[in-house]
Design a protein around this motif. Structure first.
Motif, PDB file in Angstrom:
ATOM      1  N   LEU A 192     -21.519 -26.139 -26.849  1.00 22.45           N
ATOM      2  CA  LEU A 192     -20.139 -25.777 -26.567  1.00 22.45           C
ATOM      3  C   LEU A 192     -19.484 -26.824 -25.659  1.00 22.45           C
ATOM      4  CD1 LEU A 192     -17.925 -23.636 -26.896  1.00 22.45           C
ATOM      5  CD2 LEU A 192     -18.879 -22.478 -24.898  1.00 22.45           C
ATOM      6  N   ASN A 193     -20.168 -27.198 -24.585  1.00 20.69           N
ATOM      7  CA  ASN A 193     -19.638 -28.217 -23.663  1.00 20.69           C
ATOM      8  C   ASN A 193     -19.435 -29.552 -24.365  1.00 20.69           C
ATOM      9  OD1 ASN A 193     -19.572 -26.440 -21.501  1.00 20.69           O
ATOM     10  ND2 ASN A 193     -21.598 -27.023 -20.766  1.00 20.69           N
ATOM     11  N   GLU A 194     -20.376 -29.917 -25.204  1.00 21.46           N
ATOM     12  CA  GLU A 194     -20.288 -31.174 -25.948  1.00 21.46           C
ATOM     13  C   GLU A 194     -19.105 -31.146 -26.920  1.00 21.46           C
ATOM     14  OE1 GLU A 194     -21.473 -34.887 -26.157  1.00 21.46           O
ATOM     15  OE2 GLU A 194     -22.364 -33.501 -24.755  1.00 21.46           O
ATOM     16  N   THR A 195     -18.888 -30.021 -27.558  1.00 24.00           N
ATOM     17  CA  THR A 195     -17.788 -29.886 -28.513  1.00 24.00           C
ATOM     18  C   THR A 195     -16.440 -29.976 -27.798  1.00 24.00           C
ATOM     19  OG1 THR A 195     -19.212 -28.516 -29.914  1.00 24.00           O
ATOM     20  CG2 THR A 195     -16.865 -28.445 -30.362  1.00 24.00           C
ATOM     21  N   TRP A 196     -16.315 -29.285 -26.649  1.00 32.16           N
ATOM     22  CA  TRP A 196     -15.078 -29.382 -25.849  1.00 32.16           C
ATOM     23  C   TRP A 196     -14.858 -30.827 -25.413  1.00 32.16           C
ATOM     24  CZ3 TRP A 196     -10.937 -26.585 -25.327  1.00 32.16           C
ATOM     25  CH2 TRP A 196     -10.987 -25.203 -25.471  1.00 32.16           C
ATOM     26  N   LYS A 197     -15.935 -31.474 -24.971  1.00 30.95           N
ATOM     27  CA  LYS A 197     -15.843 -32.865 -24.510  1.00 30.95           C
ATOM     28  C   LYS A 197     -15.370 -33.768 -25.652  1.00 30.95           C
ATOM     29  CE  LYS A 197     -18.712 -36.557 -22.738  1.00 30.95           C
ATOM     30  NZ  LYS A 197     -20.038 -37.082 -22.929  1.00 30.95           N
ATOM     31  N   ASN A 198     -15.940 -33.600 -26.833  1.00 27.84           N
ATOM     32  CA  ASN A 198     -15.527 -34.400 -27.994  1.00 27.84           C
ATOM     33  C   ASN A 198     -14.062 -34.163 -28.341  1.00 27.84           C
ATOM     34  OD1 ASN A 198     -18.104 -35.463 -28.231  1.00 27.84           O
ATOM     35  ND2 ASN A 198     -18.732 -34.032 -29.818  1.00 27.84           N
ATOM     36  N   ALA A 231      -9.829 -34.365 -32.899  1.00 32.79           N
ATOM     37  CA  ALA A 231      -9.753 -33.344 -31.847  1.00 32.79           C
ATOM     38  C   ALA A 231      -9.680 -31.958 -32.475  1.00 32.79           C
ATOM     39  CB  ALA A 231      -8.538 -33.599 -30.951  1.00 32.79           C
ATOM     40  N   LEU A 232      -8.862 -31.826 -33.501  1.00 27.93           N
ATOM     41  CA  LEU A 232      -8.714 -30.552 -34.203  1.00 27.93           C
ATOM     42  C   LEU A 232     -10.030 -30.139 -34.858  1.00 27.93           C
ATOM     43  CD1 LEU A 232      -6.658 -28.375 -34.951  1.00 27.93           C
ATOM     44  CD2 LEU A 232      -6.088 -29.713 -36.973  1.00 27.93           C
ATOM     45  N   ASN A 233     -10.698 -31.091 -35.499  1.00 28.38           N
ATOM     46  CA  ASN A 233     -11.987 -30.790 -36.138  1.00 28.38           C
ATOM     47  C   ASN A 233     -13.008 -30.292 -35.125  1.00 28.38           C
ATOM     48  OD1 ASN A 233     -11.082 -31.453 -38.709  1.00 28.38           O
ATOM     49  ND2 ASN A 233     -11.769 -33.569 -38.560  1.00 28.38           N
ATOM     50  N   GLN A 254     -14.429 -25.787 -34.158  1.00 30.09           N
ATOM     51  CA  GLN A 254     -15.821 -25.323 -34.141  1.00 30.09           C
ATOM     52  C   GLN A 254     -16.083 -24.338 -32.991  1.00 30.09           C
ATOM     53  OE1 GLN A 254     -18.601 -28.631 -34.188  1.00 30.09           O
ATOM     54  NE2 GLN A 254     -17.093 -29.866 -35.271  1.00 30.09           N
ATOM     55  N   ILE A 255     -15.222 -24.348 -31.979  1.00 27.35           N
ATOM     56  CA  ILE A 255     -15.452 -23.581 -30.752  1.00 27.35           C
ATOM     57  C   ILE A 255     -15.684 -22.076 -30.995  1.00 27.35           C
ATOM     58  CG2 ILE A 255     -14.439 -22.873 -28.532  1.00 27.35           C
ATOM     59  CD1 ILE A 255     -15.211 -25.827 -28.469  1.00 27.35           C
ATOM     60  N   PRO A 256     -14.832 -21.386 -31.755  1.00 29.12           N
ATOM     61  CA  PRO A 256     -15.045 -19.935 -31.909  1.00 29.12           C
ATOM     62  C   PRO A 256     -16.420 -19.569 -32.478  1.00 29.12           C
ATOM     63  CG  PRO A 256     -12.870 -20.522 -32.683  1.00 29.12           C
ATOM     64  CD  PRO A 256     -13.604 -21.815 -32.424  1.00 29.12           C
ATOM     65  N   SER A 257     -16.951 -20.392 -33.343  1.00 29.35           N
ATOM     66  CA  SER A 257     -18.253 -20.056 -33.930  1.00 29.35           C
ATOM     67  C   SER A 257     -19.414 -20.416 -32.996  1.00 29.35           C
ATOM     68  CB  SER A 257     -18.422 -20.759 -35.280  1.00 29.35           C
ATOM     69  OG  SER A 257     -18.405 -22.154 -35.108  1.00 29.35           O
ATOM     70  N   ILE A 280      -2.576 -29.982 -29.557  1.00 27.83           N
ATOM     71  CA  ILE A 280      -2.931 -30.909 -30.639  1.00 27.83           C
ATOM     72  C   ILE A 280      -1.889 -30.836 -31.754  1.00 27.83           C
ATOM     73  CG2 ILE A 280      -4.605 -31.378 -32.468  1.00 27.83           C
ATOM     74  CD1 ILE A 280      -6.787 -30.445 -30.441  1.00 27.83           C
ATOM     75  N   TYR A 281      -1.520 -29.629 -32.140  1.00 34.88           N
ATOM     76  CA  TYR A 281      -0.503 -29.475 -33.183  1.00 34.88           C
ATOM     77  C   TYR A 281       0.833 -30.084 -32.749  1.00 34.88           C
ATOM     78  CZ  TYR A 281      -3.302 -26.354 -36.127  1.00 34.88           C
ATOM     79  OH  TYR A 281      -4.258 -25.806 -36.952  1.00 34.88           O
ATOM     80  N   LEU A 282       1.199 -29.879 -31.494  1.00 30.26           N
ATOM     81  CA  LEU A 282       2.454 -30.427 -30.989  1.00 30.26           C
ATOM     82  C   LEU A 282       2.426 -31.955 -31.027  1.00 30.26           C
ATOM     83  CD1 LEU A 282       5.213 -29.839 -29.741  1.00 30.26           C
ATOM     84  CD2 LEU A 282       4.096 -29.716 -27.503  1.00 30.26           C
ATOM     85  N   LYS A 283       1.328 -32.534 -30.568  1.00 30.52           N
ATOM     86  CA  LYS A 283       1.201 -34.002 -30.555  1.00 30.52           C
ATOM     87  C   LYS A 283       1.154 -34.582 -31.966  1.00 30.52           C
ATOM     88  CE  LYS A 283       0.731 -35.489 -26.262  1.00 30.52           C
ATOM     89  NZ  LYS A 283       1.361 -36.651 -25.701  1.00 30.52           N
ATOM     90  N   SER A 284       0.637 -33.808 -32.907  1.00 32.13           N
ATOM     91  CA  SER A 284       0.554 -34.311 -34.287  1.00 32.13           C
ATOM     92  C   SER A 284       1.756 -33.875 -35.119  1.00 32.13           C
ATOM     93  CB  SER A 284      -0.769 -33.892 -34.940  1.00 32.13           C
ATOM     94  OG  SER A 284      -0.923 -32.504 -34.928  1.00 32.13           O
ATOM     95  N   GLU A 285       2.833 -33.509 -34.411  1.00 25.77           N
ATOM     96  CA  GLU A 285       4.119 -33.197 -35.029  1.00 25.77           C
ATOM     97  C   GLU A 285       4.040 -32.057 -36.048  1.00 25.77           C
ATOM     98  OE1 GLU A 285       5.965 -36.842 -36.311  1.00 25.77           O
ATOM     99  OE2 GLU A 285       5.572 -37.794 -34.386  1.00 25.77           O
ATOM    100  N   GLN A 286       3.324 -31.012 -35.656  1.00 30.45           N
ATOM    101  CA  GLN A 286       3.241 -29.795 -36.462  1.00 30.45           C
ATOM    102  C   GLN A 286       3.708 -28.629 -35.583  1.00 30.45           C
ATOM    103  OE1 GLN A 286      -0.462 -29.477 -38.894  1.00 30.45           O
ATOM    104  NE2 GLN A 286      -1.031 -31.368 -37.823  1.00 30.45           N
ATOM    105  N   PRO A 287       5.021 -28.593 -35.276  1.00 33.50           N
ATOM    106  CA  PRO A 287       5.513 -27.615 -34.303  1.00 33.50           C
ATOM    107  C   PRO A 287       5.328 -26.152 -34.713  1.00 33.50           C
ATOM    108  CG  PRO A 287       7.354 -28.736 -35.363  1.00 33.50           C
ATOM    109  CD  PRO A 287       6.104 -29.443 -35.787  1.00 33.50           C
ATOM    110  N   ARG A 288       5.407 -25.845 -35.992  1.00 33.34           N
ATOM    111  CA  ARG A 288       5.232 -24.448 -36.417  1.00 33.34           C
ATOM    112  C   ARG A 288       3.824 -23.943 -36.083  1.00 33.34           C
ATOM    113  NH1 ARG A 288       9.661 -22.280 -37.197  1.00 33.34           N
ATOM    114  NH2 ARG A 288      11.181 -23.235 -38.549  1.00 33.34           N
ATOM    115  N   GLN A 289       2.810 -24.776 -36.372  1.00 34.96           N
ATOM    116  CA  GLN A 289       1.436 -24.403 -36.051  1.00 34.96           C
ATOM    117  C   GLN A 289       1.246 -24.332 -34.535  1.00 34.96           C
ATOM    118  OE1 GLN A 289       2.413 -26.564 -38.354  1.00 34.96           O
ATOM    119  NE2 GLN A 289       1.000 -26.674 -40.057  1.00 34.96           N
ATOM    120  N   ALA A 290       1.922 -25.236 -33.812  1.00 35.61           N
ATOM    121  CA  ALA A 290       1.841 -25.225 -32.351  1.00 35.61           C
ATOM    122  C   ALA A 290       2.386 -23.912 -31.803  1.00 35.61           C
ATOM    123  CB  ALA A 290       2.605 -26.412 -31.767  1.00 35.61           C
TER     124      ALA A 290
END
Length: 131
Positions: free
Chosen positions: A13-19, A32-34, A38-41, A61-71
């Protein structure tokens, strides 16, 4: 054996957050999204606080990648966690980036001002520009 499994999960979990964080910092929002997805599982205690942090970072991440609806959808999932206040701010900014939500963005900024949010001065400045 159970403790060993839990320790392994925490490390993963820590490694995944770090990545996810490293990818975000480098501007690789897809990676980052990928990682983040994985975190919930992985997290055996995916409670309200974990979900708050998860959805908050997902929204960024969604905001930075210009996906405001998902954000917006992600930031709306943050309620009740320690990330709630920041998520309100970023949700309002995300609303500005969508074509039809300027009025809703204005309402969100007004609410931030009414709630004496730490960003209320910035919200007031944005509202002034939107008039």
């Amino acid at each position: 054996r159970g403790e060993e499994d839990l320790s392994s999960l925490e490390t993963q979990l820590n490694e995944t957050w770090k990545n996810a964080n490293e990818s975000y910092e480098q501007g690789d929002y897809e990676a980052a999204l990928n990682s983040l997805e994985q975190i919930p599982s992985i997290d055996p205690n995916f409670d309200i606080q974990s979900r708050g942090g998860y959805y908050y970072h997902l929204g960024l991440i969604y905001l930075k990648s210009e996906q405001p609806r998902q954000a917006i959808e992600a930031f709306e999932q943050v309620q009740g966690s320690s990330f709630d206040s920041d998520a309100q701010w970023y949700k309002a900014l995300s609303l500005l980036l969508t074509e039809n939500d300027v009025e809703q963005a204005k309402a969100e900024f007004q609410e931030l001002i009414s709630d004496n949010h730490p960003k209320s001065d910035a919200a007031a400045a944005i509202l002034k520009q939107l008039k």
